[in-house]
Design a protein around this motif. Structure first.
Motif, PDB file in Angstrom:
ATOM      1  N   GLY B  75       0.824  -1.213   0.000  1.00 57.31           N
ATOM      2  CA  GLY B  75       0.000   0.000   0.000  1.00 57.31           C
ATOM      3  C   GLY B  75       0.849   1.249   0.000  1.00 57.31           C
ATOM      4  O   GLY B  75       0.531   2.238  -0.667  1.00 57.31           O
ATOM      5  N   LEU B  76       1.947   1.200   0.740  1.00 61.02           N
ATOM      6  CA  LEU B  76       2.875   2.337   0.799  1.00 61.02           C
ATOM      7  C   LEU B  76       3.431   2.646  -0.591  1.00 61.02           C
ATOM      8  O   LEU B  76       3.446   3.801  -1.019  1.00 61.02           O
ATOM      9  N   PHE B  77       3.818   1.599  -1.318  1.00 57.10           N
ATOM     10  CA  PHE B  77       4.361   1.810  -2.662  1.00 57.10           C
ATOM     11  C   PHE B  77       3.276   2.311  -3.624  1.00 57.10           C
ATOM     12  O   PHE B  77       3.517   3.221  -4.424  1.00 57.10           O
ATOM     13  N   ALA B  78       2.082   1.714  -3.530  1.00 57.33           N
ATOM     14  CA  ALA B  78       0.988   2.124  -4.416  1.00 57.33           C
ATOM     15  C   ALA B  78       0.678   3.605  -4.208  1.00 57.33           C
ATOM     16  O   ALA B  78       0.479   4.355  -5.164  1.00 57.33           O
ATOM     17  N   ALA B  79       0.657   4.054  -2.938  1.00 61.04           N
ATOM     18  CA  ALA B  79       0.349   5.451  -2.641  1.00 61.04           C
ATOM     19  C   ALA B  79       1.454   6.371  -3.151  1.00 61.04           C
ATOM     20  O   ALA B  79       1.184   7.417  -3.748  1.00 61.04           O
ATOM     21  N   ALA B  80       2.724   5.974  -2.943  1.00 62.84           N
ATOM     22  CA  ALA B  80       3.853   6.813  -3.369  1.00 62.84           C
ATOM     23  C   ALA B  80       3.829   7.023  -4.885  1.00 62.84           C
ATOM     24  O   ALA B  80       3.970   8.143  -5.371  1.00 62.84           O
ATOM     25  N   LEU B  81       3.611   5.923  -5.630  1.00 63.39           N
ATOM     26  CA  LEU B  81       3.602   6.038  -7.087  1.00 63.39           C
ATOM     27  C   LEU B  81       2.364   6.787  -7.565  1.00 63.39           C
ATOM     28  O   LEU B  81       2.436   7.614  -8.475  1.00 63.39           O
ATOM     29  N   GLY B  82       1.232   6.520  -6.928  1.00 63.47           N
ATOM     30  CA  GLY B  82      -0.013   7.167  -7.338  1.00 63.47           C
ATOM     31  C   GLY B  82       0.045   8.668  -7.187  1.00 63.47           C
ATOM     32  O   GLY B  82      -0.330   9.411  -8.091  1.00 63.47           O
ATOM     33  N   VAL B  83       0.552   9.134  -6.050  1.00 56.92           N
ATOM     34  CA  VAL B  83       0.551  10.575  -5.790  1.00 56.92           C
ATOM     35  C   VAL B  83       1.631  11.278  -6.628  1.00 56.92           C
ATOM     36  O   VAL B  83       1.501  12.458  -6.940  1.00 56.92           O
ATOM     37  N   SER B  84       2.676  10.558  -7.021  1.00 55.60           N
ATOM     38  CA  SER B  84       3.775  11.183  -7.789  1.00 55.60           C
ATOM     39  C   SER B  84       3.509  11.214  -9.295  1.00 55.60           C
ATOM     40  O   SER B  84       3.943  12.135  -9.986  1.00 55.60           O
ATOM     41  N   ALA B  85       2.824  10.182  -9.786  1.00 53.19           N
ATOM     42  CA  ALA B  85       2.682  10.024 -11.244  1.00 53.19           C
ATOM     43  C   ALA B  85       2.089  11.249 -11.939  1.00 53.19           C
ATOM     44  O   ALA B  85       2.643  11.685 -12.960  1.00 53.19           O
ATOM     45  N   PRO B  86       0.971  11.832 -11.444  1.00 48.32           N
ATOM     46  CA  PRO B  86       0.389  12.957 -12.194  1.00 48.32           C
ATOM     47  C   PRO B  86       1.356  14.124 -12.371  1.00 48.32           C
ATOM     48  O   PRO B  86       1.447  14.676 -13.472  1.00 48.32           O
ATOM     49  N   SER B  87       2.087  14.470 -11.320  1.00 49.75           N
ATOM     50  CA  SER B  87       2.936  15.652 -11.473  1.00 49.75           C
ATOM     51  C   SER B  87       4.105  15.365 -12.402  1.00 49.75           C
ATOM     52  O   SER B  87       4.538  16.245 -13.148  1.00 49.75           O
ATOM     53  N   ILE B  88       4.589  14.113 -12.412  1.00 47.54           N
ATOM     54  CA  ILE B  88       5.658  13.769 -13.358  1.00 47.54           C
ATOM     55  C   ILE B  88       5.145  13.912 -14.794  1.00 47.54           C
ATOM     56  O   ILE B  88       5.781  14.532 -15.643  1.00 47.54           O
ATOM     57  N   ILE B  89       3.930  13.378 -15.039  1.00 47.14           N
ATOM     58  CA  ILE B  89       3.373  13.431 -16.398  1.00 47.14           C
ATOM     59  C   ILE B  89       3.109  14.880 -16.820  1.00 47.14           C
ATOM     60  O   ILE B  89       3.519  15.312 -17.897  1.00 47.14           O
ATOM     61  N   VAL B  90       2.444  15.638 -15.931  1.00 46.02           N
ATOM     62  CA  VAL B  90       2.083  17.022 -16.282  1.00 46.02           C
ATOM     63  C   VAL B  90       3.328  17.853 -16.564  1.00 46.02           C
ATOM     64  O   VAL B  90       3.408  18.568 -17.569  1.00 46.02           O
ATOM     65  N   ILE B  91       4.333  17.726 -15.698  1.00 47.30           N
ATOM     66  CA  ILE B  91       5.542  18.543 -15.873  1.00 47.30           C
ATOM     67  C   ILE B  91       6.286  18.148 -17.149  1.00 47.30           C
ATOM     68  O   ILE B  91       6.795  18.995 -17.867  1.00 47.30           O
ATOM     69  N   LEU B  92       6.320  16.848 -17.449  1.00 45.10           N
ATOM     70  CA  LEU B  92       6.998  16.427 -18.680  1.00 45.10           C
ATOM     71  C   LEU B  92       6.325  17.044 -19.902  1.00 45.10           C
ATOM     72  O   LEU B  92       6.993  17.533 -20.806  1.00 45.10           O
ATOM     73  N   VAL B  93       4.979  17.052 -19.905  1.00 44.55           N
ATOM     74  CA  VAL B  93       4.254  17.641 -21.036  1.00 44.55           C
ATOM     75  C   VAL B  93       4.554  19.137 -21.126  1.00 44.55           C
ATOM     76  O   VAL B  93       4.888  19.648 -22.199  1.00 44.55           O
ATOM     77  N   VAL B  94       4.481  19.826 -19.966  1.00 41.97           N
ATOM     78  CA  VAL B  94       4.774  21.266 -19.952  1.00 41.97           C
ATOM     79  C   VAL B  94       6.205  21.511 -20.438  1.00 41.97           C
ATOM     80  O   VAL B  94       6.454  22.375 -21.280  1.00 41.97           O
ATOM     81  N   ALA B  95       7.140  20.704 -19.919  1.00 41.13           N
ATOM     82  CA  ALA B  95       8.556  20.907 -20.240  1.00 41.13           C
ATOM     83  C   ALA B  95       8.824  20.715 -21.731  1.00 41.13           C
ATOM     84  O   ALA B  95       9.629  21.424 -22.323  1.00 41.13           O
ATOM     85  N   MET B  96       8.102  19.764 -22.343  1.00 43.45           N
ATOM     86  CA  MET B  96       8.341  19.496 -23.760  1.00 43.45           C
ATOM     87  C   MET B  96       7.928  20.670 -24.638  1.00 43.45           C
ATOM     88  O   MET B  96       8.516  20.898 -25.686  1.00 43.45           O
ATOM     89  N   PHE B  97       6.897  21.403 -24.195  1.00 42.66           N
ATOM     90  CA  PHE B  97       6.379  22.456 -25.068  1.00 42.66           C
ATOM     91  C   PHE B  97       6.826  23.856 -24.686  1.00 42.66           C
ATOM     92  O   PHE B  97       6.829  24.738 -25.524  1.00 42.66           O
ATOM     93  N   ILE B  98       7.223  24.057 -23.448  1.00 46.63           N
ATOM     94  CA  ILE B  98       7.524  25.423 -22.997  1.00 46.63           C
ATOM     95  C   ILE B  98       8.702  26.016 -23.760  1.00 46.63           C
ATOM     96  O   ILE B  98       8.729  27.203 -24.047  1.00 46.63           O
ATOM     97  N   GLY B  99       9.680  25.169 -24.117  1.00 46.19           N
ATOM     98  CA  GLY B  99      10.863  25.660 -24.819  1.00 46.19           C
ATOM     99  C   GLY B  99      10.513  26.388 -26.111  1.00 46.19           C
ATOM    100  O   GLY B  99      11.141  27.368 -26.478  1.00 46.19           O
ATOM    101  N   ASN B 100       9.439  25.911 -26.774  1.00 42.50           N
ATOM    102  CA  ASN B 100       9.026  26.541 -28.034  1.00 42.50           C
ATOM    103  C   ASN B 100       8.437  27.927 -27.819  1.00 42.50           C
ATOM    104  O   ASN B 100       8.395  28.737 -28.725  1.00 42.50           O
ATOM    105  N   PHE B 101       7.948  28.176 -26.604  1.00 46.56           N
ATOM    106  CA  PHE B 101       7.257  29.432 -26.348  1.00 46.56           C
ATOM    107  C   PHE B 101       8.153  30.506 -25.753  1.00 46.56           C
ATOM    108  O   PHE B 101       7.862  31.685 -25.855  1.00 46.56           O
TER     109      PHE B 101
END
Lengths: 184, 189
Positions: B75-101
């Motif tokens: 449960g500890l691992f499931a919670a750690a990965l669950g709470v971290s995954a969205p911000s990793i995904i969102v930031i990667l998407v932002v990071a990929m496109f921000i350079g162009n702007f």
């Protein structure tokens, strides 16, 4: 190999940044001196993006820093390295939870850690102020200061004190609008 | 499956938490305590308090304790990965496109303003930390010595002040305790 460097750096950040997201700042700031991954200016942009996107700020900053250093995989590697020490510590602490909370030496250590972390972040602020409020390569001292940005900064410091309950994203938005209006 | 449920609940929490810390506590209170009844409110506050005094991110630490409470180590691992995954995904998407702007002048101006706001936010955080951390003469000295050390050696690893602060804290407090014990006639603590 850059991934190993990222892992090593962010394991340290995860292990020694105590007191939430901004505590990771002195570490990231130090990386601008030692690695070509991102500049101080970019780091400040990064903080703004991290503050206005979901999730823990420290994790956002690690993902962004890792991406800047080594692409998408770098972002994932840095994030996982950042949370690994927390996972290990949590696995230990949950078993001795009540003992840890009441241990007086733990309390004593934090009594000394808090002012040290305050100093670390205060020092990082100086670096950020330098890239934000001063002009690089100005011919003399008088033209070094960017007065309009300093005014905006001071105004926002007062506003943040006054409207404590507002989310930081509002202040960032205000900064963005002011930047557009006055072509800062 | 329980682990998947823990992961997905924390994934959603990670996705809607803007700004970490206190905002997250309110969401956890509402979702985990009131709605899902995974744990009592006091337990959540306890987890949150401990998370603040541990290394790492407060939100991730709190999530891991709740995950452990619900389903032990997995449960500890499931919670750690669950709470971290969205911000990793969102930031990667932002990071990929921000350079162009960033090269567009309007975006540049906006970010110049945003950076001034970031500096203001961090200055405010330093004020708050000062209030809760620098309370008496010893802590003031620790603050000054750390700052002086950083000024002299700006590339020093932040690990050094943190560890030195911990040692100084234990030394100062233990000495104060001894002194207090000696003054009361060396009796039992």
């Amino acid at each position: 190999m850059i991934y190993l460097t990222l892992i090593w750096e962010f394991l340290q950040v995860g292990l020694f940044s105590i007191g939430g997201g901004l505590a990771t700042l002195p570490f990231l700031y130090g990386m601008t001196d030692r690695y070509p991954w991102f500049t101080r200016e970019m780091l400040t942009n990064m903080i703004a993006i991290s503050q206005s996107t979901p999730g823990p700020i420290g994790l956002n900053m690690a993902t962004y820093a890792g991406y800047a250093a080594a692409g998408a995989l770098g972002g994932v590697v840095a994030s996982l390295a950042l949370i690994t020490p927390s996972i290990v510590i949590a696995l230990v602490i949950v078993r001795i939870l009540d003992h840890f909370r009441t241990n007086k030496y733990v309390a004593f250590a934090f009594y000394g850690i808090r002012p040290a972390v305050t100093a670390l972040i205060a020092f990082a602020v100086l670096g950020i102020a330098q890239v934000t409020l001063l002009r690089a390569g100005a011919p003399d001292v008088a033209s070094m200061f960017d007065y309009r940005r300093i005014a905006l900064f001071l105004l926002l410091v007062v506003c943040i004190r006054k409207f404590k309950k507002r989310h930081s994203a509002w202040f960032l938005l205000a900064g963005a609008i002011a930047g557009l209006l006055f072509k800062l | 499956m329980e682990l998947w449920e823990i992961f997905s609940v924390f994934f959603k929490i990670g996705l809607v938490t803007l700004g970490g810390g206190y905002a997250m506590l309110a969401i956890l209170q509402n979702d985990l305590v009131r709605r899902l009844k995974w744990l009592p409110g006091e337990k959540l506050i306890d987890f949150y308090a401990i998370s603040q005094s541990l290394p790492g991110l407060i939100g991730v630490n709190t999530a891991m304790f709740v995950g452990w409470h619900k389903a032990r180590t997995p449960g500890l691992f499931a919670a750690a990965l669950g709470v971290s995954a969205p911000s990793i995904i969102v930031i990667l998407v932002v990071a990929m496109f921000i350079g162009n702007f960033l090269h567009v002048p309007a975006v540049k101006f906006a970010f110049n303003g945003v950076r001034a706001a970031v500096a203001a936010i961090i200055v405010d955080a330093v004020f708050a930390m000062w209030k809760s951390g620098v309370k008496d003469k010893p802590t003031f000295v620790i603050f000054l010595v750390s700052l002086a050390a950083l000024a002299l050696a700006p590339t020093m690893s932040p690990v050094i002040p943190v560890v030195a602060g911990a040692i100084a804290g234990v030394a100062v407090k233990t000495a104060a305790e001894r002194r207090a014990a000696a003054q009361t006639g060396g009796g039992p603590r």
